[in-house]
Design a protein around this motif. Sequence first.
Motif, PDB file in Angstrom:
ATOM      1  N   UNK A  19       0.825  -1.205   0.000  1.00  0.00           N
ATOM      2  CA  UNK A  19       0.000   0.000   0.000  1.00  0.00           C
ATOM      3  C   UNK A  19       0.863   1.260   0.000  1.00  0.00           C
ATOM      4  N   UNK A  20       1.967   1.219   0.735  1.00  0.00           N
ATOM      5  CA  UNK A  20       2.895   2.356   0.680  1.00  0.00           C
ATOM      6  C   UNK A  20       3.467   2.507  -0.722  1.00  0.00           C
ATOM      7  N   UNK A  21       3.738   1.387  -1.370  1.00  0.00           N
ATOM      8  CA  UNK A  21       4.238   1.435  -2.746  1.00  0.00           C
ATOM      9  C   UNK A  21       3.205   2.038  -3.695  1.00  0.00           C
ATOM     10  N   UNK A  22       1.930   1.737  -3.466  1.00  0.00           N
ATOM     11  CA  UNK A  22       0.874   2.297  -4.300  1.00  0.00           C
ATOM     12  C   UNK A  22       0.865   3.820  -4.222  1.00  0.00           C
ATOM     13  N   UNK A  23       0.940   4.367  -3.033  1.00  0.00           N
ATOM     14  CA  UNK A  23       0.968   5.823  -2.881  1.00  0.00           C
ATOM     15  C   UNK A  23       2.199   6.407  -3.561  1.00  0.00           C
ATOM     16  N   UNK A  24       3.336   5.774  -3.362  1.00  0.00           N
ATOM     17  CA  UNK A  24       4.591   6.228  -3.964  1.00  0.00           C
ATOM     18  C   UNK A  24       4.487   6.241  -5.489  1.00  0.00           C
ATOM     19  N   UNK A  25       3.966   5.144  -6.044  1.00  0.00           N
ATOM     20  CA  UNK A  25       3.845   5.040  -7.496  1.00  0.00           C
ATOM     21  C   UNK A  25       2.837   6.041  -8.045  1.00  0.00           C
ATOM     22  N   UNK A  61      -5.949   9.522  -4.013  1.00  0.00           N
ATOM     23  CA  UNK A  61      -6.412  10.877  -4.319  1.00  0.00           C
ATOM     24  C   UNK A  61      -5.944  11.880  -3.280  1.00  0.00           C
ATOM     25  N   UNK A  62      -5.894  11.462  -2.008  1.00  0.00           N
ATOM     26  CA  UNK A  62      -5.444  12.360  -0.945  1.00  0.00           C
ATOM     27  C   UNK A  62      -3.952  12.653  -1.042  1.00  0.00           C
ATOM     28  N   UNK A  63      -3.210  11.751  -1.700  1.00  0.00           N
ATOM     29  CA  UNK A  63      -1.762  11.916  -1.801  1.00  0.00           C
ATOM     30  C   UNK A  63      -1.337  12.564  -3.114  1.00  0.00           C
ATOM     31  N   UNK A  64      -2.299  12.862  -4.002  1.00  0.00           N
ATOM     32  CA  UNK A  64      -2.006  13.481  -5.285  1.00  0.00           C
ATOM     33  C   UNK A  64      -2.875  14.719  -5.451  1.00  0.00           C
ATOM     34  N   UNK A  65      -2.672  15.431  -6.566  1.00  0.00           N
ATOM     35  CA  UNK A  65      -3.384  16.696  -6.748  1.00  0.00           C
ATOM     36  C   UNK A  65      -4.211  16.768  -8.016  1.00  0.00           C
ATOM     37  N   UNK A  66      -3.716  16.206  -9.122  1.00  0.00           N
ATOM     38  CA  UNK A  66      -4.364  16.430 -10.412  1.00  0.00           C
ATOM     39  C   UNK A  66      -4.818  15.158 -11.105  1.00  0.00           C
ATOM     40  N   UNK A  67      -4.060  14.096 -10.989  1.00  0.00           N
ATOM     41  CA  UNK A  67      -4.335  12.890 -11.752  1.00  0.00           C
ATOM     42  C   UNK A  67      -5.720  12.350 -11.417  1.00  0.00           C
ATOM     43  N   UNK A  68      -6.440  11.878 -12.431  1.00  0.00           N
ATOM     44  CA  UNK A  68      -7.732  11.236 -12.187  1.00  0.00           C
ATOM     45  C   UNK A  68      -7.478   9.889 -11.495  1.00  0.00           C
ATOM     46  N   UNK A  69      -8.338   9.537 -10.546  1.00  0.00           N
ATOM     47  CA  UNK A  69      -8.163   8.305  -9.779  1.00  0.00           C
ATOM     48  C   UNK A  69      -9.465   7.514  -9.855  1.00  0.00           C
ATOM     49  N   UNK A  70      -9.358   6.211 -10.086  1.00  0.00           N
ATOM     50  CA  UNK A  70     -10.600   5.452 -10.252  1.00  0.00           C
ATOM     51  C   UNK A  70     -10.453   3.973  -9.990  1.00  0.00           C
ATOM     52  N   UNK A  71     -11.563   3.273 -10.185  1.00  0.00           N
ATOM     53  CA  UNK A  71     -11.649   1.831  -9.959  1.00  0.00           C
ATOM     54  C   UNK A  71     -11.546   1.108 -11.282  1.00  0.00           C
ATOM     55  N   UNK A  72     -10.706   0.099 -11.288  1.00  0.00           N
ATOM     56  CA  UNK A  72     -10.596  -0.697 -12.498  1.00  0.00           C
ATOM     57  C   UNK A  72     -10.653  -2.200 -12.207  1.00  0.00           C
ATOM     58  N   UNK A  73     -11.760  -2.729 -11.676  1.00  0.00           N
ATOM     59  CA  UNK A  73     -13.067  -2.117 -11.563  1.00  0.00           C
ATOM     60  C   UNK A  73     -13.737  -2.597 -10.288  1.00  0.00           C
ATOM     61  N   UNK A  91     -16.264   9.948  -2.368  1.00  0.00           N
ATOM     62  CA  UNK A  91     -14.978  10.255  -2.988  1.00  0.00           C
ATOM     63  C   UNK A  91     -15.048  11.521  -3.820  1.00  0.00           C
ATOM     64  N   UNK A  92     -16.139  11.681  -4.578  1.00  0.00           N
ATOM     65  CA  UNK A  92     -16.285  12.886  -5.385  1.00  0.00           C
ATOM     66  C   UNK A  92     -16.421  14.128  -4.513  1.00  0.00           C
TER      67      UNK A  92
END
Length: 384
Positions: A19-25, A61-73, A91-92
């Motif tokens: 999970x830490x890697x996910x935020x980092x990536x 989303x809380x760790x980023x600013x612009x990139x769209x974040x979503x479920x796949x799926x 989330x929205x």
Amino acid sequence: MSVLDLAPISSGSTAAQALRNTVDLAQRAEAAGYHRYWLAEHHLTTGVAGVSPALLIQLVAAATERIRVGAGAVQLGHRTPLSVVEEFGLLDALHPGRIDLGLGRSGFRKPGASAPAPGPATATPPAEPRYTPEGLLIPAPYDLSRLIGSPLLARYTELVQFPGAELPDYRDQVEQILALVRGDHLTSGGLEAHAVPGEGADLQVWILGSSAGASARAAGALGLPFAANYHVSPAAVLEAVDAYREAFKPSTVLDRPHVLVSADVVVAEDDDTARRLATPYALWVHSIRSGRGAIPFPTPEEAAAHVWTEEQRALVDDRVRTQFTGSPQTVVERLQVLQRATGADELLVTTITHDHQDRMRSFDLLADAWHTSRPTRGVTADGL
């Protein structure tokens, strides 16, 4: 160009580190200019920490600013439309205008459940591998019968669904979700139902599919964007996108079909290094297809020590041969073939390596090379 993250757990590591890697990536992907960052949903595996897309989306989303974040799926086979809309409405509300709601069927029906109504006739994937005129490999179809009869699937069905639960019609579920977001949902008794938060949410709703079946047809008929799954079901990708386009009807969302296609990718400075980093992929795929569930992602050395039988290799051949591995130039050229062959408007890339730094380096190298190959677009606020 966007990212699909399964939150993989490497051998010798933990879910917490994954999970830490996910935020980092995700932060690295945003800096590199990727357009979307999607989180997958998987259950009952020891090698994947992505069990709840909504929670992971909030984390990213809380760790980023612009990139769209979503479920796949989101897997609708064991969720209600209301629970999905409320979660993604939250989330929205927290990250307005950045959330993608990807909807999947979750695959398997309970024994004895009625089959979905047949759709229009579509071409059957070829029994033998072939190449499209553009040079894209379309492998022979993978036989799901072994996986369907596995003990893992029986446990999955038992644990993710209530006893006696019936699997709803997929298109009905999608239409209920859309109605709840619009604010015009009526219950079976004709009463209004309002999801707050959720109603009026600025969500991009996507349908994900691996075949020319119910998902592709629903996406087309409802005028929604469609994500086709080359990285898991490469044999059916052309039939899936064709079925979607044939069924497409303009909507308030889209006036023409919009297709995203996924690919499994490993990029390194040179082809040999990329192939070495990708060596564990076959063993990891085999763990899934043999019915055990995804194992922690092995090291290249652990993978090299495995003694393969012909039957085992045949089980993973389509996935291994359709993985995009190599130098940045090699992979970009192959991804361009995928884009031309499918007519994709967007590509969704997933990468797993044992070492997290190798994985991040792969995405960095790909972003740089993709940007260089597309000088008229480049990296903008909207992504690659």
